[in-house]
Design a protein around this motif. Structure first.
Motif, PDB file in Angstrom:
ATOM      1  N   ALA A 198       0.819  -1.211   0.000  1.00  0.00           N
ATOM      2  CA  ALA A 198       0.000   0.000   0.000  1.00  0.00           C
ATOM      3  C   ALA A 198       0.849   1.255   0.000  1.00  0.00           C
ATOM      4  O   ALA A 198       0.432   2.300  -0.514  1.00  0.00           O
ATOM      5  CB  ALA A 198      -0.924  -0.004   1.223  1.00  0.00           C
ATOM      6  N   ASN A 199       2.030   1.157   0.547  1.00  0.00           N
ATOM      7  CA  ASN A 199       2.914   2.325   0.635  1.00  0.00           C
ATOM      8  C   ASN A 199       3.968   2.352  -0.467  1.00  0.00           C
ATOM      9  O   ASN A 199       4.926   3.116  -0.395  1.00  0.00           O
ATOM     10  CB  ASN A 199       3.592   2.355   2.009  1.00  0.00           C
ATOM     11  CG  ASN A 199       2.621   2.651   3.125  1.00  0.00           C
ATOM     12  OD1 ASN A 199       1.873   3.610   3.062  1.00  0.00           O
ATOM     13  ND2 ASN A 199       2.605   1.811   4.150  1.00  0.00           N
ATOM     14  N   SER A 200       3.798   1.526  -1.481  1.00  0.00           N
ATOM     15  CA  SER A 200       4.763   1.457  -2.573  1.00  0.00           C
ATOM     16  C   SER A 200       4.093   1.823  -3.892  1.00  0.00           C
ATOM     17  O   SER A 200       2.914   1.555  -4.108  1.00  0.00           O
ATOM     18  CB  SER A 200       5.338   0.037  -2.681  1.00  0.00           C
ATOM     19  OG  SER A 200       6.135  -0.096  -3.841  1.00  0.00           O
ATOM     20  N   THR A 201       4.863   2.440  -4.766  1.00  0.00           N
ATOM     21  CA  THR A 201       4.369   2.739  -6.119  1.00  0.00           C
ATOM     22  C   THR A 201       4.944   1.747  -7.120  1.00  0.00           C
ATOM     23  O   THR A 201       4.794   1.929  -8.334  1.00  0.00           O
ATOM     24  CB  THR A 201       4.752   4.177  -6.535  1.00  0.00           C
ATOM     25  OG1 THR A 201       6.183   4.333  -6.444  1.00  0.00           O
ATOM     26  CG2 THR A 201       4.068   5.207  -5.642  1.00  0.00           C
ATOM     27  N   ALA A 229      -3.877   5.140   3.341  1.00  0.00           N
ATOM     28  CA  ALA A 229      -2.694   5.523   2.570  1.00  0.00           C
ATOM     29  C   ALA A 229      -2.943   5.401   1.070  1.00  0.00           C
ATOM     30  O   ALA A 229      -2.537   6.273   0.285  1.00  0.00           O
ATOM     31  CB  ALA A 229      -1.506   4.652   2.987  1.00  0.00           C
ATOM     32  N   LEU A 230      -3.612   4.343   0.671  1.00  0.00           N
ATOM     33  CA  LEU A 230      -3.919   4.152  -0.753  1.00  0.00           C
ATOM     34  C   LEU A 230      -4.911   5.204  -1.249  1.00  0.00           C
ATOM     35  O   LEU A 230      -4.747   5.770  -2.325  1.00  0.00           O
ATOM     36  CB  LEU A 230      -4.487   2.748  -0.984  1.00  0.00           C
ATOM     37  CG  LEU A 230      -3.493   1.605  -0.958  1.00  0.00           C
ATOM     38  CD1 LEU A 230      -4.218   0.265  -0.851  1.00  0.00           C
ATOM     39  CD2 LEU A 230      -2.611   1.622  -2.217  1.00  0.00           C
ATOM     40  N   ALA A 231      -5.933   5.452  -0.452  1.00  0.00           N
ATOM     41  CA  ALA A 231      -6.965   6.408  -0.857  1.00  0.00           C
ATOM     42  C   ALA A 231      -6.425   7.829  -0.948  1.00  0.00           C
ATOM     43  O   ALA A 231      -6.851   8.622  -1.804  1.00  0.00           O
ATOM     44  CB  ALA A 231      -8.124   6.355   0.138  1.00  0.00           C
ATOM     45  N   SER A 232      -5.478   8.152  -0.086  1.00  0.00           N
ATOM     46  CA  SER A 232      -4.962   9.522  -0.003  1.00  0.00           C
ATOM     47  C   SER A 232      -3.804   9.799  -0.940  1.00  0.00           C
ATOM     48  O   SER A 232      -3.394  10.965  -1.094  1.00  0.00           O
ATOM     49  CB  SER A 232      -4.521   9.815   1.433  1.00  0.00           C
ATOM     50  OG  SER A 232      -5.570   9.595   2.345  1.00  0.00           O
ATOM     51  N   ASN A 233      -3.267   8.765  -1.549  1.00  0.00           N
ATOM     52  CA  ASN A 233      -2.069   8.927  -2.377  1.00  0.00           C
ATOM     53  C   ASN A 233      -2.437   9.409  -3.779  1.00  0.00           C
ATOM     54  O   ASN A 233      -3.007   8.654  -4.574  1.00  0.00           O
ATOM     55  CB  ASN A 233      -1.323   7.599  -2.466  1.00  0.00           C
ATOM     56  CG  ASN A 233       0.028   7.729  -3.143  1.00  0.00           C
ATOM     57  OD1 ASN A 233       0.328   8.735  -3.787  1.00  0.00           O
ATOM     58  ND2 ASN A 233       0.852   6.706  -3.010  1.00  0.00           N
ATOM     59  N   PRO A 234      -2.107  10.641  -4.133  1.00  0.00           N
ATOM     60  CA  PRO A 234      -2.463  11.166  -5.461  1.00  0.00           C
ATOM     61  C   PRO A 234      -1.720  10.493  -6.602  1.00  0.00           C
ATOM     62  O   PRO A 234      -2.097  10.640  -7.770  1.00  0.00           O
ATOM     63  CB  PRO A 234      -2.085  12.650  -5.363  1.00  0.00           C
ATOM     64  CG  PRO A 234      -1.020  12.703  -4.307  1.00  0.00           C
ATOM     65  CD  PRO A 234      -1.376  11.631  -3.324  1.00  0.00           C
ATOM     66  N   HIS A 235      -0.677   9.742  -6.274  1.00  0.00           N
ATOM     67  CA  HIS A 235       0.080   9.035  -7.310  1.00  0.00           C
ATOM     68  C   HIS A 235      -0.550   7.687  -7.666  1.00  0.00           C
ATOM     69  O   HIS A 235      -0.148   7.061  -8.648  1.00  0.00           O
ATOM     70  CB  HIS A 235       1.522   8.818  -6.849  1.00  0.00           C
ATOM     71  CG  HIS A 235       2.262  10.094  -6.574  1.00  0.00           C
ATOM     72  ND1 HIS A 235       2.575  11.009  -7.560  1.00  0.00           N
ATOM     73  CD2 HIS A 235       2.734  10.618  -5.408  1.00  0.00           C
ATOM     74  CE1 HIS A 235       3.203  12.039  -7.027  1.00  0.00           C
ATOM     75  NE2 HIS A 235       3.320  11.823  -5.724  1.00  0.00           N
ATOM     76  N   GLN A 236      -1.514   7.252  -6.874  1.00  0.00           N
ATOM     77  CA  GLN A 236      -2.221   6.023  -7.194  1.00  0.00           C
ATOM     78  C   GLN A 236      -3.287   6.313  -8.258  1.00  0.00           C
ATOM     79  O   GLN A 236      -3.872   7.402  -8.286  1.00  0.00           O
ATOM     80  CB  GLN A 236      -2.901   5.432  -5.947  1.00  0.00           C
ATOM     81  CG  GLN A 236      -1.959   4.852  -4.919  1.00  0.00           C
ATOM     82  CD  GLN A 236      -1.328   3.538  -5.376  1.00  0.00           C
ATOM     83  OE1 GLN A 236      -1.674   2.978  -6.412  1.00  0.00           O
ATOM     84  NE2 GLN A 236      -0.381   3.056  -4.590  1.00  0.00           N
ATOM     85  N   PRO A 237      -3.563   5.361  -9.139  1.00  0.00           N
ATOM     86  CA  PRO A 237      -4.640   5.546 -10.116  1.00  0.00           C
ATOM     87  C   PRO A 237      -5.975   5.801  -9.407  1.00  0.00           C
ATOM     88  O   PRO A 237      -6.208   5.308  -8.292  1.00  0.00           O
ATOM     89  CB  PRO A 237      -4.669   4.210 -10.879  1.00  0.00           C
ATOM     90  CG  PRO A 237      -3.309   3.618 -10.671  1.00  0.00           C
ATOM     91  CD  PRO A 237      -2.879   4.062  -9.305  1.00  0.00           C
ATOM     92  N   GLU A 238      -6.840   6.547 -10.050  1.00  0.00           N
ATOM     93  CA  GLU A 238      -8.120   6.876  -9.430  1.00  0.00           C
ATOM     94  C   GLU A 238      -8.929   5.623  -9.102  1.00  0.00           C
ATOM     95  O   GLU A 238      -9.649   5.589  -8.104  1.00  0.00           O
ATOM     96  CB  GLU A 238      -8.921   7.814 -10.343  1.00  0.00           C
ATOM     97  CG  GLU A 238      -8.342   9.215 -10.419  1.00  0.00           C
ATOM     98  CD  GLU A 238      -9.209  10.176 -11.218  1.00  0.00           C
ATOM     99  OE1 GLU A 238     -10.262   9.725 -11.741  1.00  0.00           O
ATOM    100  OE2 GLU A 238      -8.857  11.364 -11.308  1.00  0.00           O
TER     101      GLU A 238
END
Length: 282
Positions: A198-201, A229-238
């Motif tokens: 979850a904390n990795s891209t 963490a996943l929901a708040s990460n703007p680098h994760q796909p929508e």
């Protein structure tokens, strides 16, 4: 608690070599991972050479399958006499080339001992490859070979093994780690390992979605933080962020986190959280 999902709406049973071995036209969820292959295999070998041995079947009683003569360099599980075996692969799940068989670990299921297991040349076909081409895992990379042997040597340490490889750049090892954790009974150790993803891209979108599903299914309050963490990460796909927000609904403590997201500075997160909370039963 093993979760089994068939990834196709229609599964067609095939009878191979008249042995009663049933082969689906599609493969089960996770069949491209070490967790599935190791659990199902009767024989696991390192193939050094292979050559096509022919075709057979193709009528209404036997679908077309391909056979390969495989030279065994090392046996990792089970036993095979003579150093060579003939392996069957359904044509619909065949390899792109024979090179995909060589220098690969083959995960095999034994065929029943019936006369009809001989192919058109009369040679006995002793094993069928699990998951078609997914059952041949290339190991030109010595690190991958080492990791697979470690897993096979101590399956009881699957969570620790997954923790080591879940952010691996090796796609097969990463996928195997994610699926292995998904299949585990929920625990703090499993959630902690999933949190690394979850904390990795470095995790693929598909694997990250499985991580979300595993965290949600854990029903542990510890899953709230990695989902946040996943929901708040703007680098994760929508799509991933949306899945994480929706998963919070069913995790203990998740509703409180979801409520706090309705005031988030991140516009996408705020509107998504507001939408989800607005649709909750009152």
């Amino acid at each position: 608690m093993l979760r089994t999902i068939v990834c196709t709406a229609i599964t067609i049973s095939m009878i191979i070599l008249g042995t009663g071995y049933s082969w689906p036209d599609d493969v089960p969820f996770g069949a491209d991972s070490l967790a599935y292959l190791a659990d199902e295999a009767d024989l696991i070998v390192l193939a050094t050479q292979a050559r096509p041995a022919g075709f057979s079947g193709g009528d209404h009683t036997q679908p077309l399958y391909v056979t390969y003569d495989v030279q065994i360099g090392e046996t990792l599980r089970g036993s095979a006499s003579g150093g060579q075996i003939r392996v069957a692969v359904p044509e619909s799940l065949d390899f792109r080339s024979v090179a995909d068989v060589e220098s690969s670990i083959l995960f095999l299921s034994a065929l029943t001992a019936e006369p009809s297991r001989a192919d058109q040349s009369g040679t006995l076909v002793s094993h069928v490859l699990l998951g078609g081409h997914y059952g041949a895992v290339a190991v030109q990379d010595t690190e991958r070979l080492k990791a697979i042997k470690e897993y096979l040597g101590d399956p009881s340490s699957a969570v620790n093994w997954a923790r080591t490889h879940i952010v691996s750049a090796d796609e097969f090892l990463q996928r195997s780690a994610v699926i292995s954790l998904y299949n585990q009974n929920p625990s703090q150790a499993v959630v902690d390992a999933l949190a690394l993803a979850a904390n990795s891209t470095q995790i693929s979108v598909e694997n990250t979605q499985i991580v979300v599903r595993a965290l949600e299914a854990s029903q542990l309050e510890a899953a709230v933080e990695p989902l946040r963490a996943l929901a708040s990460n703007p680098h994760q796909p929508e799509a991933v962020r949306r899945s994480a927000v929706e998963a919070l609904v069913s995790v203990p403590g998740g509703l409180q986190e979801l409520e706090s997201m309705t005031d988030a500075e991140d516009l996408f997160l705020r509107e998504l959280a507001q939408s989800v909370t607005a649709n909750l039963p009152r």
